[in-house]
Scaffold this motif. Structure first.
Motif, PDB file in Angstrom:
ATOM      1  N   LEU B  91       0.833  -1.203   0.000  1.00 53.51           N
ATOM      2  CA  LEU B  91       0.000   0.000   0.000  1.00 53.51           C
ATOM      3  C   LEU B  91       0.871   1.259   0.000  1.00 53.51           C
ATOM      4  CD1 LEU B  91      -3.142   0.228   0.454  1.00 53.51           C
ATOM      5  CD2 LEU B  91      -2.668   0.394   2.888  1.00 53.51           C
ATOM      6  N   PRO B 220      -3.661  -3.485  -6.264  1.00 49.78           N
ATOM      7  CA  PRO B 220      -4.858  -3.442  -5.427  1.00 49.78           C
ATOM      8  C   PRO B 220      -5.483  -4.814  -5.155  1.00 49.78           C
ATOM      9  CG  PRO B 220      -4.932  -1.729  -7.110  1.00 49.78           C
ATOM     10  CD  PRO B 220      -3.772  -2.619  -7.449  1.00 49.78           C
ATOM     11  N   TRP B 340      -6.135   2.142  -0.317  1.00 51.88           N
ATOM     12  CA  TRP B 340      -5.278   2.188  -1.510  1.00 51.88           C
ATOM     13  C   TRP B 340      -5.492   3.505  -2.258  1.00 51.88           C
ATOM     14  CZ3 TRP B 340      -1.756  -1.600  -3.071  1.00 51.88           C
ATOM     15  CH2 TRP B 340      -1.129  -1.356  -4.290  1.00 51.88           C
TER      16      TRP B 340
END
Lengths: 361, 361
Positions: B91, B220, B340
């Motif tokens: 992240l 992601p 994210w």
């Protein structure tokens, strides 16, 4: 099971099918490994030219005259002057397992220098289950020293029966003519120590140079098509068989493995001659692959024969418009099955004891 | 491209993410290969216990207090006391490529005795296309000394961008607790010299011990779920990420490779402890696999983020009835994407120049 144990048990259940032997050294080089087995040699060219088989081998030899005599009005389904004629040997065999190999393929060595017994590895592949529904990252979980990795569903670990074992080639790789022309010096020197199941729903380019299969499970789908003399293409016989065999194996719940064993492929065929044989196939395959990727067989097709007849109908309906050749091929697919049933009168659904492992899903 | 060339170009584009370093030797052993790169270390346990990083490494270190501070009300999506916390590093990274490795994995040697630069091999895998639509029997056609074999459709030879590269382990194989218990002495000694694309539509058990991916393409989807302290399962973090990542890669037209590089996995974790962590996962995965095998994402899902949010809805709708845990997990999947997007505000569809090769289909 021990290597010698497996080999001993299976000696009576295996035929080795060879499409012509031009190279006199071929059988001598394989003598240690092949002599215990029965050979079926199908001479692909001029029947007046004999094939000299060295002493000590147990073999049957068929030429075009024999094919015509045995198959009569159905003999047109067997290719002439092309190694695709090898499937006549599949038809005549009465054995459970077939190993087929080309006469320019010799004994390869593993990285330790040991000669590879290709047939023995094929039998190991065929006698252990396949795992087509989920990929195992350590490859064949049934090989010694390995297993299913963490995260592999336990319900899928029994696997399914293995229909075919596709072996590979060191030295001359099996490239198409354009790649041969672009990379004339490329040799395959990488020994990849793996066997794996090709996942369900995935097609692959099958090569007939070093191939084994369970004839009871999938034999009727191993038709090598119409190639060579009088036909518009060549060098697509094993591709055709591979595509048909894979979609039928997927439908019937059988597995197809690729990887070990290697053979030493000695001779590069002429790329200019290959280009002439291949060019239509290279073009047509762009339509054939989507066709095979979308083939769906009905539930009623419960044997390789039924699947193959159904597939012939779909070939005619969908590929006939690509070229008239596919109408002819579809008709010959039906003839092939008629010949199979004539020569193998009890060839219905495989009996449950014909399944080497687990049961079809 | 030359090995040193590729490495030099990419130095600024790679982060190495490590979930805790308990073994002080770990970084020393990897110094020659890791020192040129930036490290992100995510400490998975008690934040009052420090981690000593040897001199000369360029690193950031985060503990639970940092996760809480940076993510605030969203911090619950990051696992506590479990290596699944490594995804916090994914992240925070701003790099294009992530390599993540466990602290009990050391430098392995190839059969010639040469030390394997795992990161370099992962970058090679990520920088060359994948071939998910058709199986190449000589494995990765983009490796030196090999190519597509005869019968591989030319229209598919361009390949697709590679989203992830899954590396393997010599010595201790990544087995589940039941297999560990049954085969306590089994070691993986087989070096399989191959890289291959896992075909489209096929799932595999992903392991996070030795894994690299293109963060712009698939980052992601690399959420390692809720494991460890306060959760009913453990040791399924990479499996979960792998199933999600694979169905999303299939949907977006990206490829996933497995095979080389190997690392030396030194330590077998305790099978009794593992059994406690895994037993629900072993049961649940029998329902999770059919779910992931049948997931279908709508056309409107054109980015990994959009796919992941859609997947969270399907998880809630279809797996919520398996256990309440999956409702919680689905909520945290959404939180993860919110985090994210907060930390990667420009993270929309990958720009065309973000694709290392070809374009998504």
């Amino acid at each position: 099971m021990s290597e010698t144990g497996a080999t001993a048990i299976l000696k009576e259940e295996v035929d080795i099918v060879i499409p012509t032997i031009r190279n006199l050294e071929f059988l001598e080089k394989w003598r240690a490994f092949f002599q215990p087995y029965h050979l079926i040699i199908v001479q692909d060219g001029d029947p007046s030219k004999g094939i000299k088989v060295p002493e000590g081998f147990d073999y049957e030899l068929y030429n075009r005259n024999d094919i015509n005599r045995i198959l009569g009005s159905k003999s047109h389904c067997i290719s002439f002057k092309d190694s695709a004629c090898r499937c006549f040997g599949f038809l005549l065999s009465k054995k459970k397992y077939i190993f087929t190999i080309d006469d320019d393929c010799f004994v390869a060595k593993d990285p330790s220098g040991k000669e590879i017994n290709a047939l023995e590895q094929h039998l190991k592949n065929l006698l252990t289950p396949s795992t087509p529904f989920f990929f195992n990252t350590l490859y064949d979980p049934f090989r010694e020293g390995t297993d299913f990795v963490r995260g592999y569903p336990f319900s899928l670990r029994e696997g399914v029966p293995t229909a075919a074992s596709h072996g590979l080639w060191l030295n001359i790789p099996d490239y198409d003519a354009p790649t041969q022309l672009v990379k004339p010096l490329e040799r395959n020197t990488r020994y990849v120590d793996a066997v794996m199941t090709i996942p369900k729903g995935t097609l692959f380019p099958m090569c007939g140079m070093n191939l084994a299969f369970n004839r009871e499970l999938i034999g009727p789908a191993m038709y090598f098509g119409l190639m060579g003399d009088g036909q518009p293409i060549g060098r697509y016989e094993a591709m055709w068989a591979g595509w048909c065999m894979k979609v039928i194996s997927d439908h019937l719940g059988f597995g197809v493995k690729t990887g070990l064993p290697y053979v030493w492929h000695s001779k590069e065929s002429n790329p200019f001659v290959n280009l002439k044989k291949e060019y239509k196939g290279i073009y047509w395959q762009e339509e054939l692959i989507p066709f095979f990727q979308s083939v769906s067989l009905p539930k009623e097709c419960t044997t390789a024969q039924k699947c193959y007849v159904e597939l012939s109908k779909q070939v005619k309906a969908k590929l006939g418009k690509v070229d008239e050749y596919f109408n002819k091929l579809a008709d010959n697919m039906v003839t092939w099955i008629e010949a199979w049933e004539e020569l193998n009168p009890s060839a219905m659904a495989p009996k449950s004891d014909a399944l080497p492992n687990g049961s079809a899903k």
